[in-house]
Design a protein around this motif. Structure first.
Motif, PDB file in Angstrom:
ATOM      1  N   ARG A 204       0.806  -1.130   0.000  1.00 43.02           N
ATOM      2  CA  ARG A 204       0.044   0.012   0.091  1.00 43.02           C
ATOM      3  C   ARG A 204       0.998   1.419   0.115  1.00 43.02           C
ATOM      4  O   ARG A 204       0.456   2.393  -0.506  1.00 43.02           O
ATOM      5  CB  ARG A 204      -0.954  -0.005   1.187  1.00 43.02           C
ATOM      6  CG  ARG A 204      -2.031  -0.937   1.056  1.00 43.02           C
ATOM      7  CD  ARG A 204      -3.079  -1.128   2.245  1.00 43.02           C
ATOM      8  NE  ARG A 204      -1.790  -1.521   3.264  1.00 43.02           N
ATOM      9  CZ  ARG A 204      -2.406  -1.968   4.620  1.00 43.02           C
ATOM     10  NH1 ARG A 204      -3.573  -1.914   4.891  1.00 43.02           N
ATOM     11  NH2 ARG A 204      -1.537  -2.260   5.456  1.00 43.02           N
ATOM     12  N   LEU A 205       2.002   1.068   0.275  1.00 42.08           N
ATOM     13  CA  LEU A 205       3.045   2.256   0.694  1.00 42.08           C
ATOM     14  C   LEU A 205       3.200   2.713  -1.034  1.00 42.08           C
ATOM     15  O   LEU A 205       3.348   3.857  -1.172  1.00 42.08           O
ATOM     16  CB  LEU A 205       4.216   2.133   1.164  1.00 42.08           C
ATOM     17  CG  LEU A 205       4.248   1.830   2.901  1.00 42.08           C
ATOM     18  CD1 LEU A 205       5.553   1.862   3.476  1.00 42.08           C
ATOM     19  CD2 LEU A 205       3.542   3.127   3.200  1.00 42.08           C
TER      20      LEU A 205
ATOM     21  N   GLU B 293       1.383   2.018  -3.593  1.00 42.54           N
ATOM     22  CA  GLU B 293       0.057   2.938  -4.140  1.00 42.54           C
ATOM     23  C   GLU B 293      -0.144   3.993  -3.678  1.00 42.54           C
ATOM     24  O   GLU B 293      -0.459   5.120  -4.339  1.00 42.54           O
ATOM     25  CB  GLU B 293      -1.135   1.909  -3.777  1.00 42.54           C
ATOM     26  CG  GLU B 293      -1.132   0.474  -4.509  1.00 42.54           C
ATOM     27  CD  GLU B 293      -2.385  -0.277  -4.216  1.00 42.54           C
ATOM     28  OE1 GLU B 293      -3.238  -0.042  -3.277  1.00 42.54           O
ATOM     29  OE2 GLU B 293      -2.711  -1.201  -5.085  1.00 42.54           O
ATOM     30  N   SER B 294       0.171   4.453  -2.196  1.00 50.61           N
ATOM     31  CA  SER B 294       0.074   5.566  -1.391  1.00 50.61           C
ATOM     32  C   SER B 294       0.822   6.689  -2.367  1.00 50.61           C
ATOM     33  O   SER B 294       0.467   7.684  -2.514  1.00 50.61           O
ATOM     34  CB  SER B 294       0.646   5.394  -0.186  1.00 50.61           C
ATOM     35  OG  SER B 294       0.116   6.420   0.624  1.00 50.61           O
ATOM     36  N   ALA B 295       2.078   6.343  -2.517  1.00 50.78           N
ATOM     37  CA  ALA B 295       3.015   7.155  -3.294  1.00 50.78           C
ATOM     38  C   ALA B 295       2.434   7.567  -4.695  1.00 50.78           C
ATOM     39  O   ALA B 295       2.541   8.477  -5.215  1.00 50.78           O
ATOM     40  CB  ALA B 295       4.565   6.647  -3.414  1.00 50.78           C
ATOM     41  N   TYR B 296       1.957   6.191  -5.504  1.00 47.75           N
ATOM     42  CA  TYR B 296       1.566   6.708  -6.738  1.00 47.75           C
ATOM     43  C   TYR B 296       0.243   7.756  -6.654  1.00 47.75           C
ATOM     44  O   TYR B 296       0.307   8.657  -7.511  1.00 47.75           O
ATOM     45  CB  TYR B 296       0.820   5.366  -7.365  1.00 47.75           C
ATOM     46  CG  TYR B 296       2.017   4.597  -7.885  1.00 47.75           C
ATOM     47  CD1 TYR B 296       3.460   4.715  -7.912  1.00 47.75           C
ATOM     48  CD2 TYR B 296       1.755   3.275  -8.542  1.00 47.75           C
ATOM     49  CE1 TYR B 296       4.391   3.984  -7.972  1.00 47.75           C
ATOM     50  CE2 TYR B 296       2.976   2.228  -8.789  1.00 47.75           C
ATOM     51  CZ  TYR B 296       4.144   2.988  -8.833  1.00 47.75           C
ATOM     52  OH  TYR B 296       5.101   1.853  -9.285  1.00 47.75           O
ATOM     53  N   VAL B 297      -0.548   7.440  -5.886  1.00 42.56           N
ATOM     54  CA  VAL B 297      -1.720   8.387  -6.025  1.00 42.56           C
ATOM     55  C   VAL B 297      -1.066   9.674  -5.446  1.00 42.56           C
ATOM     56  O   VAL B 297      -2.031  10.801  -5.708  1.00 42.56           O
ATOM     57  CB  VAL B 297      -2.976   7.810  -4.976  1.00 42.56           C
ATOM     58  CG1 VAL B 297      -3.625   6.714  -5.448  1.00 42.56           C
ATOM     59  CG2 VAL B 297      -2.761   7.830  -3.564  1.00 42.56           C
ATOM     60  N   LEU B 298      -0.154   9.901  -4.718  1.00 43.60           N
ATOM     61  CA  LEU B 298       0.219  11.215  -4.199  1.00 43.60           C
ATOM     62  C   LEU B 298       1.062  11.891  -5.514  1.00 43.60           C
ATOM     63  O   LEU B 298       1.773  12.728  -5.380  1.00 43.60           O
ATOM     64  CB  LEU B 298       1.044  11.160  -3.173  1.00 43.60           C
ATOM     65  CG  LEU B 298       0.391  10.982  -1.714  1.00 43.60           C
ATOM     66  CD1 LEU B 298       1.021  10.663  -0.673  1.00 43.60           C
ATOM     67  CD2 LEU B 298      -0.531  12.069  -1.331  1.00 43.60           C
ATOM     68  N   GLY B 299       1.178  11.272  -6.630  1.00 45.88           N
ATOM     69  CA  GLY B 299       1.966  11.453  -7.856  1.00 45.88           C
ATOM     70  C   GLY B 299       3.272  11.259  -8.089  1.00 45.88           C
ATOM     71  O   GLY B 299       4.070  11.752  -9.002  1.00 45.88           O
ATOM     72  N   LEU B 300       3.753  10.315  -7.155  1.00 44.92           N
ATOM     73  CA  LEU B 300       5.045  10.014  -7.528  1.00 44.92           C
ATOM     74  C   LEU B 300       5.341   8.888  -8.899  1.00 44.92           C
ATOM     75  O   LEU B 300       4.438   8.015  -8.807  1.00 44.92           O
ATOM     76  CB  LEU B 300       5.776   9.409  -6.405  1.00 44.92           C
ATOM     77  CG  LEU B 300       6.694  10.331  -5.557  1.00 44.92           C
ATOM     78  CD1 LEU B 300       5.729  11.564  -4.876  1.00 44.92           C
ATOM     79  CD2 LEU B 300       7.383   9.506  -4.309  1.00 44.92           C
ATOM     80  N   SER B 301       6.284   9.340  -9.280  1.00 54.78           N
ATOM     81  CA  SER B 301       6.385   8.251 -10.538  1.00 54.78           C
ATOM     82  C   SER B 301       7.187   7.038 -10.002  1.00 54.78           C
ATOM     83  O   SER B 301       7.657   6.994  -8.707  1.00 54.78           O
ATOM     84  CB  SER B 301       7.359   8.841 -11.515  1.00 54.78           C
ATOM     85  OG  SER B 301       8.794   8.948 -10.736  1.00 54.78           O
ATOM     86  N   PRO B 302       6.972   5.922 -10.762  1.00 52.97           N
ATOM     87  CA  PRO B 302       7.710   4.452 -10.217  1.00 52.97           C
ATOM     88  C   PRO B 302       9.106   4.859  -9.843  1.00 52.97           C
ATOM     89  O   PRO B 302       9.501   4.411  -8.403  1.00 52.97           O
ATOM     90  CB  PRO B 302       7.784   3.597 -11.207  1.00 52.97           C
ATOM     91  CG  PRO B 302       6.480   3.836 -12.127  1.00 52.97           C
ATOM     92  CD  PRO B 302       6.407   5.621 -12.014  1.00 52.97           C
TER      93      PRO B 302
ATOM     94  N   ARG C 233      12.301   7.505  -3.166  1.00 51.42           N
ATOM     95  CA  ARG C 233      11.717   8.226  -1.839  1.00 51.42           C
ATOM     96  C   ARG C 233      10.927   7.558  -0.772  1.00 51.42           C
ATOM     97  O   ARG C 233      10.670   7.814   0.292  1.00 51.42           O
ATOM     98  CB  ARG C 233      10.968   9.440  -2.183  1.00 51.42           C
ATOM     99  CG  ARG C 233      11.691  10.731  -2.950  1.00 51.42           C
ATOM    100  CD  ARG C 233      10.921  11.608  -3.542  1.00 51.42           C
ATOM    101  NE  ARG C 233      10.238  12.279  -2.250  1.00 51.42           N
ATOM    102  CZ  ARG C 233       9.250  13.176  -2.476  1.00 51.42           C
ATOM    103  NH1 ARG C 233       9.019  13.608  -3.499  1.00 51.42           N
ATOM    104  NH2 ARG C 233       8.717  13.863  -1.106  1.00 51.42           N
ATOM    105  N   VAL C 234      10.476   6.152  -1.319  1.00 46.40           N
ATOM    106  CA  VAL C 234       9.598   5.610  -0.397  1.00 46.40           C
ATOM    107  C   VAL C 234      10.408   4.224  -0.340  1.00 46.40           C
ATOM    108  O   VAL C 234      10.401   3.442   1.025  1.00 46.40           O
ATOM    109  CB  VAL C 234       8.236   5.414  -0.800  1.00 46.40           C
ATOM    110  CG1 VAL C 234       7.397   4.241  -0.223  1.00 46.40           C
ATOM    111  CG2 VAL C 234       7.629   6.702  -1.254  1.00 46.40           C
TER     112      VAL C 234
END
Lengths: 237, 216
Positions: free
Chosen positions: B116-117, B119-128, B134-135
């Protein structure tokens, strides 16, 4: 304007087949029992799950269109998403989490103050309570000024009092925002409190009988009548 | 007392470890994510050095890194010198040899991260890629550090591969394990004892550190 979506997705037990819309500045509450497909619907809106067929449009932006082969990744949908349980980044402080995708630090400070997290800004997620973590998750989602806010049973793991405080706070803050919000819950009272529109989902589709009960005239009802109606609906379910 | 072989071993292990972690982290992330056709075949190929005797790996590398091998030829064209029987050669050989020992613990560490971390990064706009740096990396630091220590120790003790590719050139490729072997061969037991004893505190200290890093 706002959000409109037509979604079809075959799951293991049923096919999700729904149409939904949510105007700007309003809240759509998706309600239904566990396993009814609510989370899959909200994940499709976010771009975390791809529908088999359908179309998702926010204002004039096409998020998804199976016919035209369009599928924007979650990164390009400019979302705020609060997950069912805590998905804060463990290596960051609460402030680091809230400001993770924010542009305006002043907005982060204001939100943390509003949700009573100013004193806890330097703590890590494992050093605070579940309610405080979830408040931070809401701050994180709101701080990036999303064009669409999605919340998946954000307060379901919390006690009744904390849940009430948080949903009151959320409703107050959303009153000042123009983005649509889709709120998933299995709590009828919560859905009626927070949603301008309530969509009951059972086995992947809108339950029409439920829908008729919910869409019965509510205008002019006082708080007591609304609570009584929520109880009746909950008992009928 | 000649401690040069020990210094060479430590230098070899340090350089190989830095390069290996840089290679293994993205590779482990690639292997952790999703299911794609042929993934198990690729993963088995990367893990092959675990299953093969070091002398066999060294034998293959002797040809690959040699003047007629693909890597050796490309190296000579680019840098004008050979890889075999050089310090650079044994660094390259150690990387091939130790790659799975770096990839596996890092991969295990990535697999422990709550999906989920991401996914959380993706919905916050972070690229893969941004999500990875960063995560994923900050939440896998103990696993990466443990992998680095294991790879360092593994390279410190490498013998067969280094001997095959580097031979035993004093000050260049005669690392501690080879120097110990040669000391015993020539019955210089005192020298063998000195070098061998140095490995005990190094190994023990690093393993204690690994335990500390991987303890929940």
């Amino acid at each position: 304007m706002g959000l409109t979506a037509v979604l079809k997705k075959k799951t293991k037990f049923f096919t999700i087949d729904v149409e939904l819309s949510c105007p700007d500045g309003q809240t759509l509450a998706l309600i239904g029992p566990s396993g009814s497909g609510k989370t899959t619907i909200i994940r499709m809106l976010a771009g975390l799950v791809t529908p088999d067929e359908g179309r998702i449009v926010y204002r004039d932006r096409l998020f998804f269109d199976s016919a035209r082969g369009v599928n924007l990744p979650p990164q390009k949908r400019k979302l705020g998403y609060v997950f069912q349980d805590y998905s804060l980044f463990p290596h960051l402080t609460l402030y680091g989490n809230a400001a993770f995708a924010a542009r305006d630090r002043g907005e982060v400070d204001a939100l943390m103050g509003f949700f009573g997290l100013a004193e806890l800004r330097d703590r890590k997620p494992h050093q605070v309570s579940g309610g405080e973590r979830q408040r931070c998750a809401v701050c994180q989602a709101l701080a990036r000024n999303p064009q669409l806010l999605l919340l998946d049973e954000p307060f379901s793991a919390l006690d009744v009092v904390t849940r009430r405080i948080l949903r009151n706070g959320l409703k107050k803050i959303m009153g000042k925002r123009t983005c649509p919000m889709v709120y998933v819950t299995h709590d009828v009272t919560e859905a009626l409190f927070i949603g301008n529109t309530v969509l009951p989902i059972v086995a992947g589709s809108v339950d029409q009988e439920w829908m008729e009960r919910i869409t019965a005239p509510a205008a002019g009802m006082d708080a007591g009548a609304k609570a009584a109606r929520a109880t009746r609906l909950a008992l009928a379910y | 007392m000649d401690l040069l072989p020990l210094y060479l071993s430590a230098k070899l292990a340090a350089i190989a470890t830095v390069i290996l972690i840089g290679l293994a982290a993205p590779l482990a992330w690639w292997l952790t994510n999703g299911a794609w056709p042929g993934k198990s075949f690729v993963e088995a190929l990367f893990n092959l050095p675990i299953a093969l005797p070091p002398t066999v790996i060294g034998f293959y590398l002797l040809f690959v890194l040699g003047p007629r091998g693909s890597v050796g030829r490309a190296w000579e064209t680019l840098f004008g010198g050979p890889l075999l029987f050089t310090f650079t050669g044994i660094v390259v050989a150690s990387i091939f040899y130790s790659l799975p020992f770096a990839v596996q613990p890092i991969k295990a560490s990535f697999e422990r991260i709550d999906p989920r971390l991401k996914e959380s990064a993706y919905v916050l706009g972070l690229s893969p890629a941004a999500t990875f740096f960063r995560v994923i990396i900050p939440n896998s630091l103990s696993g990466i550090a443990a992998a680095a220590i294991l790879v360092f120790l593994h390279t410190m003790g490498a013998f067969g591969v280094v001997l095959m590719v580097g031979g035993s050139i004093a000050g260049e490729t005669r690392v501690a394990s080879i120097a110990i072997y040669e000391a015993v061969e020539s019955m210089q037991y005192e020298k063998a004892w000195t070098l061998s004893l140095a490995f005990i505190p190094i190994g023990y200290g690093f393993l204690l550190l690994v335990n500390r890093l991987t303890r929940k």
